[in-house]
Design a protein around this motif. Structure first.
Motif, short mmCIF file in Angstrom:
data_model
loop_
_atom_site.label_atom_id
_atom_site.label_comp_id
_atom_site.label_asym_id
_atom_site.label_seq_id
_atom_site.Cartn_x
_atom_site.Cartn_y
_atom_site.Cartn_z
N TRP A 144 0.83 -1.21 0.00
CA TRP A 144 0.00 0.00 0.00
C TRP A 144 0.87 1.27 0.00
N TYR A 145 1.98 1.23 0.72
CA TYR A 145 2.91 2.36 0.71
C TYR A 145 3.40 2.65 -0.72
N LEU B 54 0.45 4.03 -2.86
CA LEU B 54 0.08 5.42 -2.55
C LEU B 54 1.12 6.40 -3.07
N GLY C 176 -0.23 6.08 5.42
CA GLY C 176 -1.40 5.43 4.83
C GLY C 176 -1.19 3.94 4.64
N CYS D 268 -3.27 0.79 6.33
CA CYS D 268 -3.93 -0.23 5.52
C CYS D 268 -3.48 -1.63 5.90
N ILE E 63 -11.43 11.38 9.64
CA ILE E 63 -11.57 11.08 8.22
C ILE E 63 -12.55 12.04 7.56
N SER F 247 -10.88 15.39 7.29
CA SER F 247 -9.80 15.33 6.29
C SER F 247 -10.36 15.37 4.88
N GLY G 277 -7.19 4.55 4.90
CA GLY G 277 -5.75 4.68 4.75
C GLY G 277 -5.39 5.64 3.64
N ILE G 278 -6.14 5.61 2.53
CA ILE G 278 -5.91 6.55 1.43
C ILE G 278 -6.14 7.98 1.89
N LEU H 179 -5.94 9.15 4.93
CA LEU H 179 -4.86 9.54 5.83
C LEU H 179 -3.62 9.97 5.05
N ALA H 180 -3.31 9.26 3.97
CA ALA H 180 -2.16 9.64 3.15
C ALA H 180 -2.39 11.00 2.49
N THR I 23 -2.21 13.86 5.09
CA THR I 23 -0.83 14.04 5.55
C THR I 23 -0.02 14.78 4.51
#
Length: 624
Positions: free
Chosen positions: A139-140, A143, A157, A161, A335, A338, A412-413, A415-416, A419
């Protein structure tokens, strides 16, 4: 297509692009994230690593035993050329359709050398650990390639995930559902389908991926395909990118055609076995209304989290392996805030991507609630959209609450993305930066995972490990530990798994822990699924004694029924080890099993570290 642009920002590009990081810096970032993910995965599974042979997952010993059995069967498959999608070693005399179960065939073959050398126990914890770490790292990479520039944003993120509460929950036994790396790899390849001039290659690669991943996580692959389709359609219908989508449509359709041909050819046999093969079934052995997400669970904290240490954990999941959301109020609020923040700063093309992501998350959240709304452990008379889908093919074999794992990926997406916004400090005020950073910490800290729970489990009897059992059963004959193998009494299935992993002679067992039809034989094709084989009177005698300590006075009719049942199973011998294991530290009543077996079969023979009863003529222990 905004989502397909190389490493785009989370919103409109800044007036001056920051310099590209050097190759060395990128690799250092990759290595740091990989080591962090691996370290966290080892921390989560450390109870098994301390003693893979003596420790088991106390919240789900049954599933662990099943996957260890599959890993042992991988060695047996290579050594005997057996069918990876059907076995006659369990559930005698009917066998088990492994394609209709979670066969993880790719894993069993790839890890067969390790299984042979170190045992299924070591292969199991190795795969579980690599699944968690690999999911976070995949996932890292996804992203950073498609959505954000910063390794920190992609890393945050990706780690979420990979180690979201739902995946920590599924680490209690499930090698299929912890393989979260499947989703980013598939979505990555889907996004590449639009590359001009490469439709054949990209379609071919996607077809190969689908064929391989089907055996690892078929249900997860179905959810990934569904989410990808919803995303692409929603994105393509957005006004700002509609022309771009139209221009790429022909290339994408040609690539999908290649994918369908390749995947269809490679999956023809496993799909036939899954839907029409022997011992198949419709639905599952689980109630979809029970295995649906409680809406309040989204606002609750999981049982394996820092919050749970302070008494804030929740019991709203059907069991500890199915706590698939449990994000907590702080994260849900974060979320939402964000999304508003990122949306306001996004250019029109990026908003098309954000809209598609939000649609996927919203739809999967609603579907995860199941056919009816549940709130605080109570089912309300409010029908939900999943009620329309529940009887459709594929959906009828899925559990609604697992759809929340897609919501975790969406979180998770987001959050990325947020950020990345905070790292572009010229785009936010100092107060916003400080406040949002504190909010991220406050939202993630309570759900930081605790290691999965473990307990001691019975060690393999010398009667099995030293091969003494071969003196009491004919070649490929039937022998069973007492009580018979089930999800809550799985030792007998483990002994067979460890024997298969050694690559030598093999025995068969009646029953076992698997999913199969409600009835036996050809009529089972019309039945819904159930857990294990339909019980007969005799195996229920032993199961009841083990679980509840219940001993009944047996009649001649009971003995006659036992003789008929033993003939049905073709059992040649039964044995009782010195210790039997129950899930979740459950104490099983070995003495009650011994009393029942002795009353039914007479005094046992002491052999090595077990008690043995001969049932029917097999092999003379003197001559073999």
């Amino acid at each position: 297509m905004s989502v397909a642009a190389p490493a785009p920002a989370a919103s409109a590009d800044p007036p001056v692009e920051p310099p590209e990081p050097s190759r060395a810096r990128r690799w250092r970032a990759h290595l740091a994230v990989a080591l962090l993910a691996l370290g966290l995965a080892v921390y989560v599974t450390n109870g098994l690593w301390r003693d893979p042979f003596g420790n088991g997952l106390s919240d789900n010993l049954g599933d662990q035993a099943f996957f260890e059995w599959l890993l042992g069967y991988g060695v047996y498959t290579i050594g005997h050329g057996s069918d990876p999608f059907f076995t006659e070693l369990m559930n005698v005399p009917w066998g088990v359709n492994l394609a209709a179960n979670t066969s993880i065939s790719v894993y069993t073959i790839l890890f067969a050398p390790l299984t042979y050398l170190a045992g299924p126990q070591v292969s199991y914890v190795t795969i579980l650990t690599l699944n968690l770490a690999g999911s976070a790292f995949a996932w890292y990479l996804f992203l950073q390639r498609w959505l954000v520039r910063s390794p920190l944003a992609a890393g945050l993120g990706g780690m979420f995930c990979g180690f979201a509460p739902g995946f920590i929950s599924h680490a209690n036994g499930h090698l299929n559902w912890t393989a979260g790396w499947v989703a980013p790899l598939v979505v990555w390849q889907v996004l590449r389908l639009r590359q001009p001039g490469r439709w054949f290659r990209n379609g071919l690669v996607l077809g190969l991926m689908l064929a391989a991943f089907f055996t690892i996580a078929a249900e997860g692959l179905f959810y990934t395909a569904l989410a990808s389709g919803i995303f692409v359609i929603t994105w393509a219908l957005s006004g700002p990118v509609r022309a771009e989508a139209k221009a790429a449509a022909a290339t994408v359709l040609k690539a999908l055609g290649v994918t369908a041909v390749v995947a269809g050819a490679l999956l023809a046999y496993p799909l036939y076995m899954h839907f029409s093969g022997p011992q198949t079934f419709s639905g599952t052995g689980f109630n979809q209304r029970y295995f649906a997400e409680d809406a309040a669970a989204y606002l609750s904290f999981p049982s394996r989290s820092l919050a749970a240490l302070f008494g804030l954990g929740s019991t709203l999941g059907p069991n500890r392996t199915e706590e698939t959301s449990f994000f907590g109020v702080p994260l849900v609020v974060l979320i939402v805030v964000s999304l508003v923040m990122v949306w306001r700063r996004a250019e029109p093309g990026r908003r098309a991507t954000l809209r598609a992501i939000m649609v996927v998350g919203g739809l999967f959240l609603v579907l995860s609630l199941g056919p009816r709304l549940n709130w605080m452990d109570a089912e309300l008379p409010i029908p939900l959209p999943y009620a329309i889908l529940a009887r459709l093919p594929l959906f009828d074999a899925a559990l609604p609450l697992r759809l929340a794992l897609v919501v975790a990926a969406v979180f998770g997406i987001v959050l990325a993305l947020v950020t990345q916004e905070l790292l572009d400090q010229r785009r936010v005020t100092a107060a916003t930066h400080t406040g949002m950073t504190a909010a991220i910490v406050a939202a993630l800290l309570p759900i930081f995972p605790l290691p999965v729970r473990h307990q001691e489990r019975a060690t393999e009897p010398a009667f099995i490990s030293q091969g003494t059992w071969q003196r009491y059963v004919s070649d490929n004959g039937v022998i069973s530990a007492l009580p018979f193998a089930l999800n809550v009494t799985a030792d007998g299935q483990r002994w067979q798994a460890y024997t298969m992993a050694r690559g030598g002679p093999q025995f068969r067992i009646p029953g076992g822990y698997f999913l199969g039809p409600m009835t036996t034989g050809e009529e089972g094709r019309e039945q819904i699924g159930r857990i294990g084989a339909p019980p007969l009177a005799t195996d229920w005698l032993f199961t009841r004694a083990a679980l509840y300590g219940y001993v009944t006075e047996l009649s001649e009719a009971d003995r006659a029924q036992a003789r008929a049942d033993f003939d049905y199973w073709q059992v040649e011998a039964l044995f009782l080890p010195e210790e039997i294991t129950g899930s979740d530290h459950m104490v099983l009543f070995r003495n009650a099993v011994l009393v029942t077996a002795t009353d039914l079969l007479g005094p046992p023979e002491k052999v090595d570290d077990v008690l043995v009863w001969r049932i029917r003529p097999g092999v003379d222990p003197i001559t073999r």
